[in-house]
Design a protein around this motif. Structure first.
Motif, PDB file in Angstrom:
ATOM      1  N   TYR A 266       2.079  47.321  11.366  1.00 43.04           N
ATOM      2  CA  TYR A 266       1.102  46.503  12.094  1.00 43.04           C
ATOM      3  C   TYR A 266       1.797  45.546  13.065  1.00 43.04           C
ATOM      4  CZ  TYR A 266      -2.903  43.471  12.963  1.00 43.04           C
ATOM      5  OH  TYR A 266      -3.906  42.755  13.567  1.00 43.04           O
ATOM      6  N   ALA A 267       2.936  44.996  12.645  1.00 45.77           N
ATOM      7  CA  ALA A 267       3.705  44.127  13.554  1.00 45.77           C
ATOM      8  C   ALA A 267       4.165  44.925  14.773  1.00 45.77           C
ATOM      9  CB  ALA A 267       4.899  43.526  12.815  1.00 45.77           C
ATOM     10  N   TYR A 268       4.607  46.162  14.545  1.00 47.20           N
ATOM     11  CA  TYR A 268       5.006  47.017  15.664  1.00 47.20           C
ATOM     12  C   TYR A 268       3.821  47.290  16.592  1.00 47.20           C
ATOM     13  CZ  TYR A 268       9.489  48.062  13.381  1.00 47.20           C
ATOM     14  OH  TYR A 268      10.741  47.982  12.828  1.00 47.20           O
ATOM     15  N   TYR A 269       2.644  47.530  16.006  1.00 51.99           N
ATOM     16  CA  TYR A 269       1.444  47.782  16.818  1.00 51.99           C
ATOM     17  C   TYR A 269       1.116  46.564  17.683  1.00 51.99           C
ATOM     18  CZ  TYR A 269      -3.519  48.039  17.957  1.00 51.99           C
ATOM     19  OH  TYR A 269      -4.715  48.010  18.621  1.00 51.99           O
ATOM     20  N   LEU A 270       1.165  45.370  17.085  1.00 51.54           N
ATOM     21  CA  LEU A 270       0.890  44.151  17.840  1.00 51.54           C
ATOM     22  C   LEU A 270       1.878  43.986  18.990  1.00 51.54           C
ATOM     23  CD1 LEU A 270       0.151  41.619  14.944  1.00 51.54           C
ATOM     24  CD2 LEU A 270      -1.511  42.687  16.491  1.00 51.54           C
ATOM     25  N   ALA A 271       3.142  44.308  18.731  1.00 52.24           N
ATOM     26  CA  ALA A 271       4.162  44.183  19.776  1.00 52.24           C
ATOM     27  C   ALA A 271       3.956  45.228  20.875  1.00 52.24           C
ATOM     28  CB  ALA A 271       5.549  44.327  19.161  1.00 52.24           C
TER      29      ALA A 271
ATOM     30  N   PHE B  71       4.119  39.042   9.786  1.00 53.42           N
ATOM     31  CA  PHE B  71       4.117  40.367   9.178  1.00 53.42           C
ATOM     32  C   PHE B  71       5.514  40.980   9.109  1.00 53.42           C
ATOM     33  CE2 PHE B  71      -0.403  40.151  10.222  1.00 53.42           C
ATOM     34  CZ  PHE B  71      -0.961  40.722   9.094  1.00 53.42           C
ATOM     35  N   ILE B  72       6.347  40.754  10.124  1.00 54.03           N
ATOM     36  CA  ILE B  72       7.628  41.474  10.179  1.00 54.03           C
ATOM     37  C   ILE B  72       8.629  40.924   9.168  1.00 54.03           C
ATOM     38  CG2 ILE B  72       8.884  40.096  11.899  1.00 54.03           C
ATOM     39  CD1 ILE B  72       8.643  43.907  11.864  1.00 54.03           C
ATOM     40  N   ILE B  73       8.637  39.629   8.918  1.00 51.32           N
ATOM     41  CA  ILE B  73       9.634  39.057   8.012  1.00 51.32           C
ATOM     42  C   ILE B  73       9.383  39.463   6.553  1.00 51.32           C
ATOM     43  CG2 ILE B  73      10.558  36.899   7.082  1.00 51.32           C
ATOM     44  CD1 ILE B  73      10.315  35.704   9.871  1.00 51.32           C
ATOM     45  N   PRO B  74       8.208  39.205   5.979  1.00 53.66           N
ATOM     46  CA  PRO B  74       7.990  39.682   4.597  1.00 53.66           C
ATOM     47  C   PRO B  74       7.985  41.198   4.505  1.00 53.66           C
ATOM     48  CG  PRO B  74       5.960  38.778   5.498  1.00 53.66           C
ATOM     49  CD  PRO B  74       7.040  38.447   6.467  1.00 53.66           C
ATOM     50  N   GLY B  75       7.504  41.876   5.564  1.00 51.72           N
ATOM     51  CA  GLY B  75       7.518  43.334   5.560  1.00 51.72           C
ATOM     52  C   GLY B  75       8.927  43.879   5.457  1.00 51.72           C
TER      53      GLY B  75
ATOM     54  N   ALA C 111      18.634  41.230  14.253  1.00 46.42           N
ATOM     55  CA  ALA C 111      17.461  41.391  15.113  1.00 46.42           C
ATOM     56  C   ALA C 111      17.312  40.203  16.056  1.00 46.42           C
ATOM     57  CB  ALA C 111      16.202  41.547  14.259  1.00 46.42           C
ATOM     58  N   VAL C 112      17.574  39.004  15.554  1.00 44.24           N
ATOM     59  CA  VAL C 112      17.522  37.808  16.410  1.00 44.24           C
ATOM     60  C   VAL C 112      18.573  37.906  17.516  1.00 44.24           C
ATOM     61  CG1 VAL C 112      17.937  35.313  16.471  1.00 44.24           C
ATOM     62  CG2 VAL C 112      16.554  36.305  14.645  1.00 44.24           C
ATOM     63  N   ALA C 113      19.779  38.346  17.157  1.00 42.78           N
ATOM     64  CA  ALA C 113      20.852  38.482  18.144  1.00 42.78           C
ATOM     65  C   ALA C 113      20.496  39.525  19.198  1.00 42.78           C
ATOM     66  CB  ALA C 113      22.166  38.857  17.450  1.00 42.78           C
TER      67      ALA C 113
ATOM     68  N   HIS D  54      13.450  46.772  15.356  1.00 46.97           N
ATOM     69  CA  HIS D  54      12.736  45.497  15.577  1.00 46.97           C
ATOM     70  C   HIS D  54      12.926  45.022  17.017  1.00 46.97           C
ATOM     71  CE1 HIS D  54      11.763  45.482  11.492  1.00 46.97           C
ATOM     72  NE2 HIS D  54      12.473  44.475  11.025  1.00 46.97           N
ATOM     73  N   ALA D  55      14.166  45.070  17.487  1.00 47.89           N
ATOM     74  CA  ALA D  55      14.470  44.578  18.833  1.00 47.89           C
ATOM     75  C   ALA D  55      13.806  45.442  19.904  1.00 47.89           C
ATOM     76  CB  ALA D  55      15.981  44.541  19.045  1.00 47.89           C
ATOM     77  N   LEU D  56      13.740  46.757  19.682  1.00 51.23           N
ATOM     78  CA  LEU D  56      13.119  47.646  20.669  1.00 51.23           C
ATOM     79  C   LEU D  56      11.649  47.304  20.887  1.00 51.23           C
ATOM     80  CD1 LEU D  56      14.683  51.127  19.789  1.00 51.23           C
ATOM     81  CD2 LEU D  56      15.236  49.639  21.716  1.00 51.23           C
ATOM     82  N   PHE D  57      10.958  46.952  19.829  1.00 49.05           N
ATOM     83  CA  PHE D  57       9.555  46.561  19.991  1.00 49.05           C
ATOM     84  C   PHE D  57       9.443  45.194  20.670  1.00 49.05           C
ATOM     85  CE2 PHE D  57       8.867  50.027  17.057  1.00 49.05           C
ATOM     86  CZ  PHE D  57       7.643  50.543  17.468  1.00 49.05           C
ATOM     87  N   ALA D  58      10.435  44.333  20.452  1.00 48.87           N
ATOM     88  CA  ALA D  58      10.464  43.066  21.206  1.00 48.87           C
ATOM     89  C   ALA D  58      10.693  43.357  22.690  1.00 48.87           C
ATOM     90  CB  ALA D  58      11.560  42.157  20.656  1.00 48.87           C
TER      91      ALA D  58
END
Length: 638
Positions: free
Chosen positions: A210-215, A233-237, A291-293, A588-592
């Motif tokens: 769902y986090a990926y969908y939102l992004a 959603f992404i952190i606990p997921g 992912a932050v980096a 994660h970064a690709l969806f960002a």
């Protein structure tokens, strides 16, 4: 041998274990020191941007210091945990609690002082290069001279020394509560078969998906409200992806008999299940840091590279000047002539033309579209402006047809109001059949939107217009304006009064380039520090459990496995533990990056690939380094 020598020898014997920790601390000290040199550099005071730069540097230093504090605390705790059996042995041999605490403090102090001294020395060696890059990014006409500030040295040494000592005391406090037998046992505890929850495993996939969908579906209008939701959603997921789904996945591999009993997969998968369960929190932490980096580096680099394309998107025309009111026409043309004289003096090629416009009001049954100021242009003038700017004009409008230019990133509401949209000016009014098109003319402070109407409609409104409703535009086209961006920005930054409005692609480009250069310069070192810390944490974890792994491989060696087979198993397990967090962080970064792509006209594919490739090379080199150390240890059990 004195007690201090004993502590020093302990650090010396564990050099390989402390190496990654030492290098990460050294990098943090080096970057902090070089930023401090910029803050205290005397030549910075002569530049207008000094306050912005100093604020950015100080903010970066706060982040570096705060993160370094947490990193050192975690690292020191990890090393103490990996050496608990050693501390337990010393305790049984008669060392007192106070002596053990002193030894821990001395060891951490030695490493801390070594990191501080080495970091300041390395920072001093690279300060000249750092200042050259700093001058280049900030577009300073000359490179800032080499400068070493005693204040920078004192500030760096003091803050990091305090940090190492406070962390030492924190670790001593946690150790003092354990009994002798607890310390002696160390991390050795009996293990139960890893268990997982099907519900949490499914929810982890659902949360991440769902986090990926939102992004993926984010745009200018919903990106900021969604950012917080994506993190929720992404952190606990991601956390439950490691603690629950990874165990479910490996159990699924074990049920696949064809795969599980093939070659050495049984040994690899069975041991990997325990490793994933034991290291779930660590892998989660490494994934988030990585992912932050990746995200921060990629986004900053993508924005920096997109400045020219975004300038064209936000400011379609090269240079425009607009005034309102017929009384201002003479003064306006005088200003325009001065600008063109400056273009000629700088030998900047250009073509120019003037056009009339008007400000009218909108009428609509919908409140969002009612009583808005709209700048209207005759189609003929619009077409000439497009030819000047070497752009394609939309098809000709006749009668009451019109085109309403709307910036997609700024304001798109309901489209139905366009069917009943009218414009009025004094006693003149016209019902229009308008359709939306993208912005092709520069906006201005006198109108919310720009509209292209037929020549007949424009002439009718112009004849009935009041003095203050008439606008004059002067447009300039500069071929290859990017070559003269700084000069054009300086010239168009003319001291006009409130009756005049100037806009240029060059000014937007220079402003965005400068702001993103500052941000990229400050952010890239922090991103690299996060990534190096993630790699160091993996290194610490490997060392913390290496004795247990050696016992495991010694058992495998005794039942007949060859050297090659054991190295193959070890490499697979290390590779999975190293590259699973990297892979998930990349996803994660690709969806960002997808969010960024949805907001930009320029492609972020190349900047994204560049950033990920650089980090992959660093990560792969780190993996090879750790693998060689790990396999070298294996030889001791053969």
């Amino acid at each position: 041998m004195t007690f201090r020598q004993f502590a020093f020898n302990n650090v010396k014997r564990n050099t390989r274990a402390y190496l990654s920790y030492f290098l990460s601390c050294l990098f943090a000290v080096t970057v902090f020191f070089m930023y401090a040199v910029v803050v205290f550099h005397p030549d910075i005071a002569h530049y207008e941007f000094r306050d912005i730069v100093k604020s950015g540097v100080v903010f970066s230093q706060v982040i570096i210091y705060g993160f370094s504090f947490l990193f050192v605390l975690y690292s020191t705790s990890s090393f103490v945990k990996s050496r608990q059996k050693e501390y337990g042995l010393l305790t049984t041999l008669g060392i007192s609690k106070s002596q053990l605490n002193r030894m821990l403090i001395w060891e951490n102090t030695i490493i801390g002082i070594a990191s501080i001294v080495a970091g300041i020395i390395v920072g001093s060696l690279f300060t000249k290069l750092f200042l050259m890059v700093f001058s280049l990014i900030l577009d300073i006409d000359h490179t800032l001279p080499f400068y070493i500030s005693l204040k920078a040295i004192g500030l760096t040494a003091l803050l990091f020394f305090v940090m190492f000592e406070v962390n030492s005391l924190a670790v001593v406090w946690t150790l003092r509560t354990k009994s002798v037998m607890e310390v002696f046992r160390g991390a050795k505890t009996s293990k139960k078969a890893p268990r997982f929850s099907y519900i949490l495993s499914s929810l982890s996939l659902a949360a991440v998906g769902y986090a990926y969908y939102l992004a993926y579906t984010a745009n200018w209008f919903n990106v900021f409200p969604r950012m917080g939701l994506i993190l929720v959603f992404i952190i606990p997921g991601t956390y439950f992806l490691y603690t629950q789904f990874s165990i479910a996945f490996t159990n699924g591999l074990r049920r696949n008999k064809h795969l599980y009993y093939r070659n050495l997969n049984m040994l690899t998968v069975s041991d990997l299940t325990f490793k994933l369960k034991d290291n779930a929190r660590l892998l989660f932490l490494v994934t988030i840091l990585s992912a932050v980096a990746f995200t921060s580096s990629g986004v900053l680099y993508g924005l920096l590279q997109s400045a020219q394309t975004e300038a064209k998107r936000f400011v379609p025309q090269d240079v425009t000047f607009i005034t309102e009111g017929e009384d201002n026409q003479a003064a306006f043309m005088d200003h325009v002539n001065k600008v063109e004289e400056k273009f000629q003096k700088k030998e900047i090629p250009y073509h120019s033309m003037s056009a009339r416009s008007m400000v009218v009001k909108s009428d609509s049954a919908y409140s969002d579209w009612n009583d808005l100021s709209i700048a209207i242009y005759a189609y003929t003038d619009y077409k000439h402006l497009m030819e000047l700017n070497q752009d394609n004009a939309v098809p000709k409008v006749t009668g009451n047809d019109a085109y309403l230019m709307v910036d997609e990133f700024a304001y798109i509401r309901q489209l139905d109001p366009l069917k009943g949209l009218s414009i009025r000016s004094g006693n003149e009014k016209s019902d229009l059949h308008a359709q939306l098109i993208g912005a092709q003319l520069n906006g201005n402070i006198f109108g919310h939107f720009t509209m292209i109407v037929s020549d007949e409609v424009f002439d009718r409104f112009y004849r009935a217009a009041e003095n203050d409703e008439v606008m004059y535009m002067h447009a300039m086209h500069t071929p290859h304006w990017i070559r003269y961006a700084n000069d054009i920005a300086d010239i168009t930054d003319y001291d006009f009064n409130e009756n005049f409005h100037a806009d240029s692609q060059a000014d937007f480009y220079v402003t965005m380039k400068e702001s993103m250069s500052y941000t990229f310069f400050f952010g890239i070192f922090i991103s690299v520090l996060f990534f190096l810390a993630a790699g160091s944490i993996l290194y610490f974890r490997m060392y913390q459990g290496i004795d247990k792994d050696l016992n495991h491989f010694h058992s495998l060696y005794r039942i007949g496995l060859t050297d090659k087979e054991m190295k193959k198993i070890a490499t697979k397990q290390l590779g999975i533990l190293f590259f699973i967090p990297f892979l998930i962080a990349v996803i994660h970064a690709l969806f960002a990056f997808k969010i960024l792509q949805n907001m930009l006209s320029a492609s972020v594919v190349l900047p994204s690939i560049t950033v990920i490739s650089v980090y992959f090379v660093i990560h792969f080199a780190n993996f090879i380094f750790i693998r060689n150390i790990y396999t070298a240890k294996l030889k001791k059990v053969m």
